[in-house]
Design an enzyme around this catalytic site. Structure first.
Site, mmCIF file in Angstrom:
data_model
loop_
_atom_site.group_PDB
_atom_site.id
_atom_site.type_symbol
_atom_site.label_atom_id
_atom_site.label_comp_id
_atom_site.label_asym_id
_atom_site.label_seq_id
_atom_site.Cartn_x
_atom_site.Cartn_y
_atom_site.Cartn_z
ATOM 1 N N HIS A 80 0.601 2.759 -3.953
ATOM 2 C CA HIS A 80 0.477 1.295 -4.005
ATOM 3 C C HIS A 80 -1.010 0.952 -3.839
ATOM 4 C CE1 HIS A 80 0.903 -2.830 -2.393
ATOM 5 N NE2 HIS A 80 2.131 -2.838 -2.865
ATOM 6 N N ASP B 116 2.050 6.333 4.250
ATOM 7 C CA ASP B 116 2.440 4.948 3.994
ATOM 8 C C ASP B 116 3.973 4.922 3.875
ATOM 9 O OD1 ASP B 116 3.214 2.600 2.820
ATOM 10 O OD2 ASP B 116 1.765 2.669 1.172
ATOM 11 N N GLN C 79 7.783 1.875 1.760
ATOM 12 C CA GLN C 79 8.975 1.962 0.916
ATOM 13 C C GLN C 79 10.021 2.923 1.493
ATOM 14 O OE1 GLN C 79 9.970 0.152 -1.530
ATOM 15 N NE2 GLN C 79 11.719 1.396 -2.165
ATOM 16 N N LYS D 14 10.276 -5.266 4.757
ATOM 17 C CA LYS D 14 11.044 -4.442 3.818
ATOM 18 C C LYS D 14 12.271 -3.826 4.493
ATOM 19 C CE LYS D 14 8.716 -2.039 0.805
ATOM 20 N NZ LYS D 14 8.076 -1.747 -0.499
ATOM 21 N N CYS E 277 2.109 -3.211 -8.172
ATOM 22 C CA CYS E 277 0.919 -2.870 -7.381
ATOM 23 C C CYS E 277 0.639 -1.373 -7.433
ATOM 24 C CB CYS E 277 1.056 -3.327 -5.928
ATOM 25 S SG CYS E 277 1.056 -5.086 -5.753
HETATM 26 N N1 PMP Z 1 2.748 0.557 0.240
HETATM 27 C C1 PMP Z 1 3.934 0.584 -0.387
HETATM 28 C C2 PMP Z 1 4.493 1.892 -0.849
HETATM 29 C C3 PMP Z 1 4.625 -0.617 -0.581
HETATM 30 O O1 PMP Z 1 5.799 -0.593 -1.218
HETATM 31 C C4 PMP Z 1 4.070 -1.831 -0.115
HETATM 32 C C5 PMP Z 1 4.788 -3.143 -0.313
HETATM 33 N N2 PMP Z 1 5.445 -3.308 -1.499
HETATM 34 C C6 PMP Z 1 2.831 -1.787 0.535
HETATM 35 C C7 PMP Z 1 2.227 -0.579 0.699
HETATM 36 C C8 PMP Z 1 2.179 -3.033 1.057
HETATM 37 O O2 PMP Z 1 2.959 -3.607 2.049
HETATM 38 P P1 PMP Z 1 2.626 -5.072 2.619
HETATM 39 O O3 PMP Z 1 2.395 -5.936 1.428
HETATM 40 O O4 PMP Z 1 3.856 -5.432 3.382
HETATM 41 O O5 PMP Z 1 1.430 -4.934 3.482
#
Ligand code: PMP
Length: 404
Positions: free
Chosen positions: A121, A198, A201, A224, A362
């Site tokens: 991401h 991270d 997900q 999430k 993203c």
């Molecule tokens: N990393 C991953 C794998 C994600 O799926 C997401 C959110 N979709 C993020 C980072 C960023 O998370 P946040 O926008 O809640 O900070």
């Protein structure tokens, strides 16, 4: 046997209509829905004990502090951290990663190397690029293959005694791939590098054990996993959190302040400047309690059924291609219809009450790899049903007919 129908009834939003049709919510990889049990905790906070924490002698402040710190303990136990002070409450995954990247600016030197994966991401790419610009460190990338898996042989070759840090997601939000993080962590440690995982997900679907993983940093967002937006966590091993400098300056994170010198508070407060998202933190704890009461093994087994059913049914549609692996994945199906832009399909599905995400999720490097502008992503949670998948299939067929 869990009563999934009863569990679904915990989510009031699932009763609403969108564009005159019953909502089918398949955008769980962007954010999950919130059960009444967590909504009640939020209402209770603002109705009964809203107060600032840690510094008040009055009863409301004490009550809010106790509940906030109890939530930190819930998060600690959920992730099996050794100490509650190894859990830093942040505004989410993005802030957690930025906090660590900021701290490493004082630990890296020119020509040190850091390793990212091709499956990330943007929030696990951009903060590290900024760190490299600041320090002169080099960013190396573990490549992916057509199955949306990481090339582990290449990873082994990238590692050397120059490697200082490796950052990889546990599960890809764009493809659903479960990465072999145990091997990634072990091999990084063999060359003395730290690892940040991270978990944004993964945490809605699996329950990570940070001590068993022996990971240095693990980050996640509450929104999430049935919690509210604007709150998340950073787990860091005590030794690493002690090595990193504070992230932001302000109230709460200090020991003593004078105009000649300020000394900082110990963990976790050193990283928690200012008034935090108190209600959010408490609700994050409530969300974890809610999910644990259902049980992550039960969630994983049920979601696998949904994933297998959804994959089989979608592949019945001619000209539909699913990106990424068919094994070793969770709860995400990223697909396209031949010759049709994903955005057009998403727009038509919305008219039918079906919420999916379209675009690069993203994760532009993944789309560049497949040479596509984006995908249609249906992502499942434990409150979804096979009947909703049937509605999606009918919707995609209809969209295909209209757009062909
Ligand atoms: N990393 C991953 C794998 C994600 O799926 C997401 C959110 N979709 C993020 C980072 C960023 O998370 P946040 O926008 O809640 O900070």
């Amino acid at each position: 046997m869990l009563d999934w129908k009863k569990i679904r009834a915990d989510f009031p939003i699932l009763n609403r209509k969108v564009n005159g049709k019953p909502l089918v919510y398949f955008d769980n990889a962007a954010t999950s829905q919130t059960p009444q049990q967590v909504i009640d905790v939020i209402v209770d906070y603002y109705s009964n004990y809203n107060a600032n924490i840690h510094r008040g002698v009055h009863s409301l402040s004490q009550e809010a502090t106790d509940k906030y710190e109890a939530a930190r303990h819930t998060i600690q136990h959920h992730f099996n951290a050794k100490h509650a002070y190894e859990i830093i409450l942040t505004s989410g995954t993005t802030e957690s990663i930025n906090l660590v990247a900021h701290g490493f600016a004082s630990l890296l030197e020119k020509d040190d190397e850091v390793i990212v994966s091709a499956l990330e991401h943007h929030s696990n790419i951009v903060p590290w690029q900024m760190l490299c610009e600041k320090t002169g460190a080099l960013l190396k990338v573990i490549p992916m293959n057509q199955n949306g898996e990481l090339e582990m042989d290449s990873y082994s070759k990238l590692l050397s005694n120059k490697t200082k840090l490796v950052f990889v997601n546990h599960i890809s939000n764009a493809l659903g791939t479960i990465n072999p993080i145990e091997k990634i962590i072990e091999q990084a440690h063999n060359v003395g590098a730290a690892v940040l995982i991270d978990g944004a997900q993964s945490c809605p679907h699996v329950k990570p054990d940070v001590q068993a993983l022996n990971v240095d940093f693990y980050v996640a967002s509450a929104h999430k996993m049935c919690g509210p937006t604007g709150v998340g966590m950073l787990y860091g091993k005590e030794e690493w959190l002690n090595k990193l400098p504070p992230y932001q300056g302000g109230g709460e994170m200090i020991d003593q302040v004078s105009f000649t010198k300020t000394t900082y508070a110990g963990l976790p407060h050193k990283f928690e400047a200012g008034t935090p998202n108190i209600c959010g933190g408490i609700a994050f704890g409530a969300a974890l309690n809610y999910m644990n009461a259902i049980g992550f093994n039960n969630i994983a087994a049920y979601e696998k059924e949904l994933l297998d059913y959804g994959t089989k049914r979608l592949l019945e549609i001619e000209g539909l291609k699913i990106y990424g692996t068919s094994i070793n994945k969770t709860s995400v199906i990223s697909f396209n219809l031949k010759g049709i832009h994903p955005y057009d399909v998403g727009t038509l599905l919305d008219k039918m009450g079906i919420a999916v995400r379209t675009g690069h999720h993203c994760a532009q490097p993944i789309m560049d790899y497949y040479k596509i502008p984006g995908t249609i992503r249906a992502s499942f949670a434990f409150y979804n049903t096979k009947a909703e998948i049937d509605t999606l299939i009918e919707g995609v067929k209809k969209a295909k007919m209209m757009l062909s």
